[in-house]
Design a protein around this motif. Sequence first.
Motif, short mmCIF file in Angstrom:
data_model
loop_
_atom_site.label_atom_id
_atom_site.label_comp_id
_atom_site.label_asym_id
_atom_site.label_seq_id
_atom_site.Cartn_x
_atom_site.Cartn_y
_atom_site.Cartn_z
N MET A 93 72.91 35.87 25.91
CA MET A 93 72.66 34.67 25.25
C MET A 93 73.11 34.50 23.97
O MET A 93 72.71 33.97 23.06
CB MET A 93 71.09 34.38 25.21
N GLU A 94 74.48 34.81 23.72
CA GLU A 94 75.17 34.57 22.33
C GLU A 94 76.56 34.10 22.78
O GLU A 94 77.36 34.38 23.56
CB GLU A 94 75.41 35.86 21.83
N ILE A 95 76.76 32.95 21.78
CA ILE A 95 78.16 32.44 21.76
C ILE A 95 78.78 32.95 20.45
O ILE A 95 78.40 32.38 19.34
CB ILE A 95 77.98 30.93 21.61
N LEU A 96 79.76 33.63 20.51
CA LEU A 96 80.45 34.45 19.27
C LEU A 96 81.87 33.95 19.58
O LEU A 96 82.59 34.39 20.39
CB LEU A 96 80.18 35.86 19.35
N TYR A 97 82.49 33.53 18.42
CA TYR A 97 84.00 33.17 18.56
C TYR A 97 84.75 32.87 17.25
O TYR A 97 84.05 32.96 16.14
CB TYR A 97 84.25 31.93 19.45
N ASN A 98 86.21 32.92 17.13
CA ASN A 98 86.87 32.84 15.86
C ASN A 98 87.59 31.67 16.28
O ASN A 98 88.27 31.36 17.08
CB ASN A 98 87.61 34.14 15.83
N ASP A 258 75.28 34.58 11.52
CA ASP A 258 74.28 34.40 12.64
C ASP A 258 73.27 33.23 12.58
O ASP A 258 72.65 33.18 11.39
CB ASP A 258 73.69 35.58 13.22
N VAL A 259 73.24 32.38 13.59
CA VAL A 259 72.49 31.31 13.34
C VAL A 259 71.47 31.39 14.96
O VAL A 259 72.28 31.21 15.94
CB VAL A 259 72.95 29.82 13.40
N ASP A 277 54.04 32.01 31.01
CA ASP A 277 55.49 32.03 30.35
C ASP A 277 55.47 31.55 29.07
O ASP A 277 55.70 30.23 29.13
CB ASP A 277 56.44 31.76 31.45
N LYS A 278 55.39 32.16 27.86
CA LYS A 278 55.65 31.72 26.74
C LYS A 278 57.08 31.02 26.37
O LYS A 278 57.15 30.20 25.25
CB LYS A 278 55.37 32.57 25.74
N PHE A 279 57.97 31.38 27.36
CA PHE A 279 59.36 30.71 27.11
C PHE A 279 59.91 29.63 28.03
O PHE A 279 60.94 29.27 28.03
CB PHE A 279 60.52 31.91 27.24
N ALA A 280 58.71 29.06 28.87
CA ALA A 280 58.86 28.15 29.75
C ALA A 280 59.28 26.73 28.80
O ALA A 280 58.61 26.72 27.75
CB ALA A 280 57.50 27.70 30.56
N GLY A 281 60.12 25.96 29.32
CA GLY A 281 60.45 24.75 28.72
C GLY A 281 61.28 24.85 27.42
O GLY A 281 61.46 24.11 26.50
N ARG A 282 61.69 26.11 26.99
CA ARG A 282 62.58 26.36 25.67
C ARG A 282 63.80 27.37 26.26
O ARG A 282 63.36 28.09 27.24
CB ARG A 282 61.67 26.73 24.75
N VAL A 283 64.53 27.63 25.36
CA VAL A 283 65.54 28.60 25.63
C VAL A 283 66.16 28.66 24.10
O VAL A 283 66.23 27.87 23.33
CB VAL A 283 66.82 27.57 26.25
N SER A 284 66.43 30.00 23.76
CA SER A 284 67.03 30.44 22.46
C SER A 284 68.33 31.39 22.77
O SER A 284 68.57 31.63 23.64
CB SER A 284 65.87 31.38 21.84
N PHE A 285 69.27 31.15 21.78
CA PHE A 285 70.60 31.52 21.97
C PHE A 285 70.82 31.94 20.49
O PHE A 285 70.48 31.11 19.45
CB PHE A 285 71.40 30.93 22.61
N LYS A 286 71.98 32.60 20.12
CA LYS A 286 72.40 33.00 18.87
C LYS A 286 74.03 32.25 19.10
O LYS A 286 74.87 32.51 19.99
CB LYS A 286 72.63 34.41 18.76
N LEU A 287 74.25 31.56 17.83
CA LEU A 287 75.67 31.02 17.66
C LEU A 287 76.38 31.51 16.38
O LEU A 287 75.37 31.67 15.26
CB LEU A 287 75.45 29.72 17.63
N ARG A 288 77.43 32.07 16.52
CA ARG A 288 78.18 32.60 15.18
C ARG A 288 79.58 32.11 15.21
O ARG A 288 80.22 32.62 16.31
CB ARG A 288 78.13 34.10 15.18
N ILE A 289 80.14 31.55 14.42
CA ILE A 289 81.52 30.98 14.16
C ILE A 289 82.18 31.56 13.30
O ILE A 289 81.76 31.41 11.90
CB ILE A 289 81.73 29.49 14.21
N THR A 290 83.16 32.56 13.41
CA THR A 290 83.90 33.09 12.34
C THR A 290 84.90 32.20 12.24
O THR A 290 85.88 31.65 12.90
CB THR A 290 84.21 34.50 13.01
N SER A 291 85.24 32.14 10.85
CA SER A 291 86.63 31.38 10.28
C SER A 291 86.99 32.00 8.87
O SER A 291 86.28 32.13 8.08
CB SER A 291 86.00 29.99 10.01
N PRO A 292 88.38 32.26 8.86
CA PRO A 292 88.92 32.90 7.69
C PRO A 292 88.63 32.11 6.60
O PRO A 292 88.77 30.97 6.65
CB PRO A 292 90.20 33.05 7.91
N ILE A 293 88.30 32.61 5.39
CA ILE A 293 87.97 31.76 4.15
C ILE A 293 89.21 31.85 3.52
O ILE A 293 89.85 32.79 3.10
CB ILE A 293 86.92 32.65 3.30
N ASN A 294 89.51 30.47 3.23
CA ASN A 294 90.74 30.41 2.35
C ASN A 294 90.68 30.60 0.79
O ASN A 294 89.61 30.57 0.32
CB ASN A 294 91.34 28.62 2.57
#
Length: 294
Positions: A93-98, A258-259, A277-294
């Motif tokens: 459940m992670e979305i990680l990319y550059n 990481d968000v 089920d305490k996770f019923a009706g919800r979903v959690s995931f991690k999103l990280r967008i890597t971008s070079p700092i100019n």
Amino acid sequence: MVSLAVWRRYCSVSAVMVSLAVWKRYCSVSADGVCFCVLGLILLFYLVFYIFLGGMFVLTMYVMLLTLDDYKPTYQDRLVTPGMMIRPRGEAMEILYNTKDTESFDIYAQTLNNFLESYNNSLQVQNNDECPPDNYFIQEDSGEVRNNPKRSCQFNRSTLEECSGITDRTYGYQKGQPCVLIKLNRVIGMLPGKDGQSPYVTCGAKKEDSDAIGELAYYPPNGTFNLMYFPYYGKKAQLNYSQPLVAVKFLNISLNTDVNVECKINSNTLKTGGERDKFAGRVSFKLRITSPIN
């Protein structure tokens, strides 16, 4: 009379002796004195016994299957609230990319393309009906006469607007504004709203990341699962059913961090985080967008 009694006794003993003689003749005896014929009879008994048990099991299963309905569950352990899932979901459940590495986000864009292929407008117009919104699409059976196959409402890909992949083939990933699709798990017969109020999705960051998530945009507007897509009647009864989707677009999420995001369903009939089920009706995931700092 005595002679007759003695004769009968003699005949009985003789019959036993003959029987034993015949038995010994046809029954091989091992060195330990175990008769293999007896073992054979025991094995035959258990063979017949287990064949009988197997037959009873098959008969029981057959009778039970006769009570099942091909189109509707006979016994349904109804969940209070269905689960939720995202696309793309990545590993763990992670979305990680550059943003500068095309290969790192191409896999997500291709996953969304494949998932949305059945939602193309041309296919939806061909297979499904254009339904009036904000009302349940009820299709009851008439007594013993089944109303099958049941019709389904159109969910056009263009409804997702900027997250449809029609105008932006990278779904915003290249620009650092990724789209994530959210869907409710299917539950036969579920009515997720009342008084004409459709359930809707809201997303937010967990407390430690609340300042990093930025602004969000939802498609369709307000992130609603319109009532016209419910109830769901099952895969066999509703062949062309198109599951409604909500797209969330992260417009200015913080980069290089990481968000942790949590999305949940809001409804006047469904509750999130039930006892089962305490996770019923919800979903959690991690999103990280890597971008070079100019």
